[in-house]
Design a protein around this motif. Structure first.
Motif, PDB file in Angstrom:
ATOM      1  N   VAL A  74      -7.927   2.587 -40.227  1.00 40.86           N
ATOM      2  CA  VAL A  74      -7.175   3.336 -39.231  1.00 40.86           C
ATOM      3  C   VAL A  74      -6.378   2.388 -38.337  1.00 40.86           C
ATOM      4  CG1 VAL A  74      -8.993   3.370 -37.463  1.00 40.86           C
ATOM      5  CG2 VAL A  74      -7.324   5.226 -37.553  1.00 40.86           C
ATOM      6  N   ARG A  75      -5.194   2.814 -37.948  1.00 35.76           N
ATOM      7  CA  ARG A  75      -4.357   2.026 -37.041  1.00 35.76           C
ATOM      8  C   ARG A  75      -4.581   2.542 -35.618  1.00 35.76           C
ATOM      9  NH1 ARG A  75      -0.388  -0.824 -39.919  1.00 35.76           N
ATOM     10  NH2 ARG A  75      -0.289  -0.212 -42.124  1.00 35.76           N
ATOM     11  N   LEU A  76      -4.877   1.639 -34.712  1.00 40.05           N
ATOM     12  CA  LEU A  76      -5.140   2.000 -33.322  1.00 40.05           C
ATOM     13  C   LEU A  76      -4.060   1.439 -32.411  1.00 40.05           C
ATOM     14  CD1 LEU A  76      -9.001   1.318 -33.046  1.00 40.05           C
ATOM     15  CD2 LEU A  76      -7.851   3.470 -33.577  1.00 40.05           C
ATOM     16  N   ASP A  77      -3.648   2.253 -31.484  1.00 35.74           N
ATOM     17  CA  ASP A  77      -2.735   1.823 -30.417  1.00 35.74           C
ATOM     18  C   ASP A  77      -3.245   2.481 -29.133  1.00 35.74           C
ATOM     19  OD1 ASP A  77      -0.686   0.972 -28.817  1.00 35.74           O
ATOM     20  OD2 ASP A  77       0.852   2.268 -29.710  1.00 35.74           O
ATOM     21  N   ILE A  78      -4.380   2.004 -28.653  1.00 36.54           N
ATOM     22  CA  ILE A  78      -5.080   2.641 -27.533  1.00 36.54           C
ATOM     23  C   ILE A  78      -4.321   2.313 -26.245  1.00 36.54           C
ATOM     24  CG2 ILE A  78      -7.280   2.934 -26.348  1.00 36.54           C
ATOM     25  CD1 ILE A  78      -7.234   3.832 -29.289  1.00 36.54           C
TER      26      ILE A  78
END
Length: 687
Positions: A522-526
């Motif tokens: 999964v790609r995260l951009d929190i």
């Protein structure tokens, strides 16, 4: 009828002028709907205690209970015991958490308002049936007060029953409309004090004239020994477990009585409730014991035996026979005080249901307080007319009308309220099921007779309501989802339904898990772990995405489906600590985009996720707006967009919906897991 009716009339007139003046003074302090419904949450502990108990007891205390003691003997003791246990439990278990929760949850003013805020119900599905049951059962409740007033005036002055009824109802409406909640509570202090005084005075005189406790026993033993037995009915037949359980079950009604709960909601501070509890219980023990003694001693004191509905007039006849005209007039004013105070409280609850939960919610969401105030006053008059219609039948008894209304409220609202205060896993659908099942049981139970159906309808109504709340809260979401699953796979029979249930049912106990463990790629951009967010500062200590386990597992299925299209998810936010929610609300207090922390966000439950679509290279697909761009472009129904953005938004929504997620109407990136209400609000830090 007393000889000096003029003196009685003068006493009544003085009392009525006093309560009307209270209404005028209170009316000047009633400037908003909050003032009209809860007095601005300004009650002290003594006023709260007297008002709650006076609103509870009503004319039933001076007519219904003495009448039961006179006619049925020890049955009144069983009933009194149930009431004492129920009252104490209500103060200890409900008062404090309800006071705190109603203020925390958006300053909820009514019981339906509380339920709507507690379950973040934006569909109005809870308010409407709750308001319906309030209006229905309060018509019977207020009708019982009108019956008591009408019978009092008819007995004293010889007026026709409809005229006496109309005059009593008119007095109630006048001061209720004028001052609202404050008028009712201040009058309750006067009424409660007067009831306390006249019951003690009449009971003491009755005991004295019977020759003390021993004389009372001898009199009852000579008149009908069965009246002294805990196990027998007046005719000598066994009372049985059904009879005893029915009498004790009255105590179960307390958590559902809106006229009492409104007093808990109106006290200044929750910390003052223990003192209010002590005051209330002292008052209640005294007046209940005195009321039973009035009925018992009336058997030996009254010159003429009372029959049928006349038994509820034992207090009236005792006062007239035992005291001078002035003292008798004071005692009889106590009945009028009880009727006026308690009936006004019930009418105010009904009018608030119309104004706050029907008119404002359905017709005029943006109306001002002054408009709602007048709607409340007009609806109070309308409910009074309905209650007058209920009371017109002269064969109605106060006890029967009170019993039916008491059961209705206790069964429809008691279990949902209790469980909502102590069980975080309770759901909106569970609350709705509890109300519907409890209310319907009370309405239908009396249609059958014999065996179990002879038990007081409150007992089965309360039990069935609690079961409905528990079952629907625990398994309701799973059943709905299983049905959708079954339909989607073509209806493969009971096996498919069972599998769907096992697969779909979420659990409030599910832990928060790291999304990276459920979806390694999964790609995260929190964003809230950076300063690239609308708050303009870093709010999370780490760039992690936590979700409840079922939510993460379902999101993994979304990722798998997208992979077949050459796409993937990029996640902006998942679980959000409640303390962070408060900070975001301070920056943007707009419920279209940021959930009010008083209600809690679905992010706080670990059951909501903010995300978008990316291609195989990780590039974001064109969407209607940037993440957290709070404008019309972010709304799902905004169509003035490039075709590519519309197509990508629709694709994301369709894929998420296939796996049990519902989009927020005002944010294209926000999706809620179906069954989110099953999970508790948390404030676990993202360390």
């Amino acid at each position: 009828m007393p000889e000096h009716t003029g003196l009685v009339a003068l006493t009544f007139a003085v009392y009525l002028i006093a309560v009307l003046l209270i209404g005028v003074v209170a009316g000047r302090r009633t400037a908003s709907l909050s003032d009209f419904i809860l007095g601005g949450r300004s009650l002290g502990p003594w006023l709260t205690a007297f008002s709650a108990e006076a609103a509870d007891m009503s004319g039933w205390l001076l007519m219904g209970l003495p009448g039961l003691a006179y006619a049925a003997g020890f049955q009144s003791v069983w009933l009194t015991l149930g009431l004492l246990i129920g009252t104490y439990g209500n103060w200890r278990l409900v008062a404090v958490p309800l006071r705190r929760e109603t203020e925390r949850l958006g300053d909820a003013l009514t019981l339906p308002d509380y339920f709507a805020h507690r379950f973040d119900d934006r569909s109005r599905i809870l308010r409407t049936p709750a308001a319906f049951f309030i209006l229905l059962f309060l018509s019977f409740y207020a009708g019982s007060g009108f019956v008591a007033a009408g019978r009092l005036l008819q007995t004293l002055f010889g007026w026709d029953y409809p005229l006496a009824l109309a005059l009593g109802a008119g007095a109630v409406v006048l001061y209720s409309v004028g001052g609202g909640f404050l008028a009712a509570t201040w009058a309750d202090l006067l009424n409660g004090s007067l009831m306390f005084l006249v019951l003690l005075l009449t009971a003491a005189a009755g005991v004295y004239l019977n020759g003390g406790p021993g004389g009372i026993r001898d009199t009852l033993d000579a008149f009908n020994p069965a009246l002294l037995s805990p196990w027998l009915q007046p005719d000598g037949e066994s009372l049985g477990w059904i009879g005893i359980a029915s009498l004790l079950a009255w105590g179960l009604g307390y958590p559902g009585q809106p006229q009492i709960l409104s007093r808990f909601m109106a006290i200044r501070r929750a910390e003052e409730i223990p003192l209010a509890t002590r005051v209330a219980m002292t008052w209640l023990v005294t007046v209940l014991a005195a009321a039973v003694l009035v009925g018992y001693t009336g058997i030996g004191v009254l010159r003429r035996p009372l029959q049928g509905v006349e038994t509820e007039e034992v207090f009236i006849h005792m006062a007239v026979q035992l005291f001078s005209p002035g003292v008798a007039a004071l005692c009889l004013a106590g009945i009028l005080a009880a009727v006026l105070g308690s009936t006004a409280s019930k009418l105010l609850v009904a009018s608030s249901a119309v104004a706050q939960d029907l008119y404002k919610d359905w017709l005029r969401p943006d109306c001002r307080d002054r408009e709602l105030l007048w709607v409340g006053r007009c609806s109070l008059v309308g409910v009074s007319v309905a209650a007058y219609g209920v009371a017109l039948d002269p064969h109605n008894t106060v006890l029967a009308l009170v019993g039916h209304a008491w059961a209705g409220f206790g069964a429809a609202f008691g279990p949902p309220l209790l469980l909502s205060l102590y069980w975080r896993g309770m759901t909106r659908d569970g609350a709705l099921a509890g109300m519907a099942v409890g209310g319907a049981t009370v309405l239908l139970w009396g249609r059958w007779h014999g065996g179990w159906f002879d038990v007081y309808e409150l007992l089965p109504g309360f039990v069935f309501s609690a079961l409905a709340v528990a079952v629907v809260s625990r398994w309701g979401a799973g059943v709905r989802k299983a049905w959708k699953t079954l339909r989607r796979i073509g209806g493969r029979g009971l096996l498919g339904l069972s599998a769907g249930l096992a697969w779909q049912t979420p659990h409030a106990e599910e832990p928060l898990v790291d999304l990276s463990s459920a979806i390694p790629d999964v790609r995260l951009d929190i964003r809230y772990a950076t300063d690239n967010n609308f708050a303009g500062r870093r709010l999370y200590p780490a760039a992690r995405c936590l979700l409840r386990r079922p939510v993460a597992e379902r999101l993994a299925e979304v990722q798998k489906e997208l992979a077949g299209m050459g796409l993937a998810l990029k996640v902006f936010d998942g679980y959000r600590p409640w303390s962070v929610q408060k900070l975001l609300w301070e920056v943007l207090p707009d419920e279209r985009y940021v959930a009010d922390p008083a209600k809690g966000s679905r992010h706080n439950r670990g059951a909501a996720v903010d995300l978008t679509l990316v291609d195989a290279e990780g590039r974001e697909l064109a969407m209607p707006s940037a993440f957290d761009e709070f404008s019309e472009k972010a709304h799902r129904d905004f169509m003035d967009l490039p075709e590519e953005a519309l197509r990508n938004r629709a694709l994301l929504e369709q894929v998420m919906a296939r796996h049990g997620f519902t989009g927020l109407p005002t944010e294209w990136w926000h999706f809620d897991y179906e069954g989110w209400e099953r999970f508790p609000i948390s404030d676990v830090p993202l360390d």
